[in-house]
Scaffold this motif. Sequence first.
Motif, PDB file in Angstrom:
ATOM      1  N   HIS A 109     -14.387  63.416  16.277  1.00 25.85           N
ATOM      2  CA  HIS A 109     -16.230  62.729  17.344  1.00 25.85           C
ATOM      3  C   HIS A 109     -16.701  63.503  17.989  1.00 25.85           C
ATOM      4  CE1 HIS A 109     -11.866  59.991  17.576  1.00 25.85           C
ATOM      5  NE2 HIS A 109     -12.761  59.448  16.512  1.00 25.85           N
ATOM      6  N   HIS A 111      -8.136  60.815  15.412  1.00 32.05           N
ATOM      7  CA  HIS A 111      -8.097  61.929  15.929  1.00 32.05           C
ATOM      8  C   HIS A 111      -6.160  62.702  14.903  1.00 32.05           C
ATOM      9  CE1 HIS A 111      -9.425  61.319  20.358  1.00 32.05           C
ATOM     10  NE2 HIS A 111      -9.920  61.583  19.672  1.00 32.05           N
ATOM     11  N   ASP A 164     -15.249  65.605  21.452  1.00 28.79           N
ATOM     12  CA  ASP A 164     -13.896  65.631  21.740  1.00 28.79           C
ATOM     13  C   ASP A 164     -13.864  67.306  21.895  1.00 28.79           C
ATOM     14  OD1 ASP A 164     -13.027  63.120  21.058  1.00 28.79           O
ATOM     15  OD2 ASP A 164     -12.624  63.607  18.724  1.00 28.79           O
ATOM     16  N   GLU A 208     -16.168  55.685  20.953  1.00 31.90           N
ATOM     17  CA  GLU A 208     -16.486  55.938  21.226  1.00 31.90           C
ATOM     18  C   GLU A 208     -17.876  56.269  21.974  1.00 31.90           C
ATOM     19  OE1 GLU A 208     -14.064  60.812  21.715  1.00 31.90           O
ATOM     20  OE2 GLU A 208     -12.638  58.855  20.624  1.00 31.90           O
TER      21      GLU A 208
HETATM   22 ZN   LIG Z   1     -11.614  61.345  20.313  1.00 33.93          ZN
END
Ligand SMILES: [Zn+2]
Length: 235
Positions: free
Chosen positions: A5, A117, A8, A39
């Motif tokens: 993302h 992830h 991150d 997110e």
């Molecule tokens: Zn993430």
Amino acid sequence: MISAHAGDFVWRAGGAIALAAHRGDRAKVVCLSYGERGESAKAWRAGHTLDEIKTIRREEAEHAAAALGAEIEFLDAGDYPLVETPELVDRLVRVYRDSEPDVVLTHPLADPYNGDHPAAARMALQARVLAQAAGYDAPGEPLGAPPVFFFEPHQPEQCDFKPDVLLDITPVFEAKRKAMECLPAQRHMWDYYTDLAVRRGVQLKRNAGPNLGLPHDTRAEAFMRLYPQVTDTLA
Ligand SMILES: [Zn+2]
């Protein structure tokens, strides 16, 4: 560095990225998605559309990367879920072949809170191996064997994350903080990751021995190695 993302790379390895950039090395971030669904809760609550949120997160991440001195590339593969495909792995192979990294950073392989992830990590590792193969059909030379470091996840214990590398990021911590502040959609993370850097800094000092003269306010990031360290000296 390959992340699922848009945010991150900042929380988990902003210091490592800034250190590399400040040394004059090329630091490249590949974001597989913008984190637009999973997110970006604040932007959803504000009533933005999906496309607006992707644009917002992209601009934030570009500013954060600039604050760290890094290049950034977005593959816009979608999140929640981030779907593993041969095409996406192939795109990563081409990134490896083009950028010839000395070091690879990505997520750990376990994260029961966030399937994107580990999916990003699996693709990052698979693409690295494919990029090493002389017969793989992609431009450029076969990749060498850049070491892989997993960066610290948000819930380290549940992700089987046990630090075996503590990186001193004190000289660039202000750059990391500035990069974090480029991500207002995740404002609740700013102080959390500042505090984490302080705690990892305390652990770094404890492991570095008492007489190195490290400053009181040492900041650090934690990593795990996937492959053995290669060395001709034990030190
Ligand atoms: Zn993430």
